[in-house]
Design an enzyme around this catalytic site. Structure first.
Site, PDB file in Angstrom:
ATOM      1  N   MET A 177      59.844-136.187  98.221  1.00 31.41           N
ATOM      2  CA  MET A 177      59.622-137.540  98.716  1.00 31.41           C
ATOM      3  C   MET A 177      59.291-138.466  97.548  1.00 31.41           C
ATOM      4  O   MET A 177      58.891-138.020  96.476  1.00 31.41           O
ATOM      5  CB  MET A 177      58.460-137.559  99.716  1.00 31.41           C
ATOM      6  CG  MET A 177      58.673-136.681 100.943  1.00 31.41           C
ATOM      7  SD  MET A 177      60.130-137.073 101.928  1.00 31.41           S
ATOM      8  CE  MET A 177      61.223-135.732 101.459  1.00 31.41           C
ATOM      9  N   CYS A 178      59.443-139.722  97.780  1.00 32.03           N
ATOM     10  CA  CYS A 178      59.165-140.732  96.764  1.00 32.03           C
ATOM     11  C   CYS A 178      57.692-141.135  96.809  1.00 32.03           C
ATOM     12  O   CYS A 178      56.920-140.645  97.627  1.00 32.03           O
ATOM     13  CB  CYS A 178      60.048-141.955  96.999  1.00 32.03           C
ATOM     14  SG  CYS A 178      61.801-141.571  97.198  1.00 32.03           S
TER      15      CYS A 178
END
Length: 253
Positions: free
Chosen positions: A1-2
């Site tokens: 995920m960012c």
């Protein structure tokens, strides 16, 4: 995920949140604390978008490389002040391209947008929602990624006159219905309103006399940081901050 950060308030330099804080976005790019099974390093690009002055549209700096390799952004971020900004580092989903165009924040008009998460079952799961978009919108996507399609869907809602919170809540509900189990943490700002969502991923909120910060992870040990409950949205304006539940029907007041 960012990992991503959004700010709204008195004009400040983005350099503190992006580079200088003990757990700034730079640190989160290589040593995140709460990725929840979504990888361990955010090295697939980064971006910073900000507003250079009252009434102006946003400016943006993006690259497809790791944040720690860029020598241009630290002095640039230190040289500007802004009353709103969005910054993000990317950990691309397997199979999606690593290009500058795939890095948040995305922009259109006065808007800046970032998505931290993943759409389950991509691309098939978004085929039905994407049918509502004009063919030209799909043909001109910045990148063939789930985040780019989400931005196109959100832009369409905003263009139809939905207020930002309603638009973000409606998009979250529609995508969850089409792709259950998706991670849909959004940040959206037009320089006057900041919207954030916590949907199966972490988001923290800091309110100070100067302004409001939303971040995937707290930037420091300030005891005023508090987690945004899962399935909730945050709306920050000059009038204050609201934290509201999200449902499959949209926002619940």
């Amino acid at each position: 995920m960012c990992r991503h950060i959004g700010y709204l308030g008195e004009p400040v330099s983005p350099a503190e949140a992006v580079f200088r804080a003990p757990h700034a976005l730079l640190v989160q790019s290589y040593a995140p604390a709460d990725m929840r099974g979504g990888g361990s390093v955010n090295a697939d690009g980064f971006g910073l978008g900000w507003y250079p002055g009252p009434g102006s549209g946003p400016l943006r700096h993006r690259r497809s490389t790791p944040l720690w390799t860029d020598e241009t952004l630290p002095p640039l971020a230190a040289s500007v002040t802004s009353g709103a900004f969005v910054a993000a580092v990317r950990n691309g989903t397997t199979g999606m391209p690593v290009t500058e165009a795939a890095a948040a924040p995305f922009t259109a008009g006065r808007w800046l947008f970032s998505h931290n998460g993943v759409v389950r079952g991509w691309p098939d799961s978004l085929a039905e929602p994407a049918k509502t978009l004009p063919v030209t919108a799909l043909l001109t996507l910045e990148a063939p990624t789930d985040s780019a399609v989400l931005w196109a869907l959100l832009r369409a809602r905003l263009a139809a006159g939905e207020d930002p919170l309603t638009a973000v809540a409606g998009l979250t509900a529609a995508v969850e219905a089409a792709a259950p189990g998706s991670r849909l943490n959004f940040l959206l700002t037009d320089g006057a309103t900041l919207i954030g969502t916590a949907w199966t991923h972490a988001l923290s909120l800091l309110e100070t006399p100067a302004g409001v910060l939303l971040a995937s992870e707290p930037l420091d040990g300030d005891p005023r940081w508090r987690p945004v409950p899962d399935h909730h949205a945050v709306r920050a304006t000059a009038a204050g901050v609201d934290v509201l539940p999200l449902t499959l029907e949209g926002i619940r007041s």
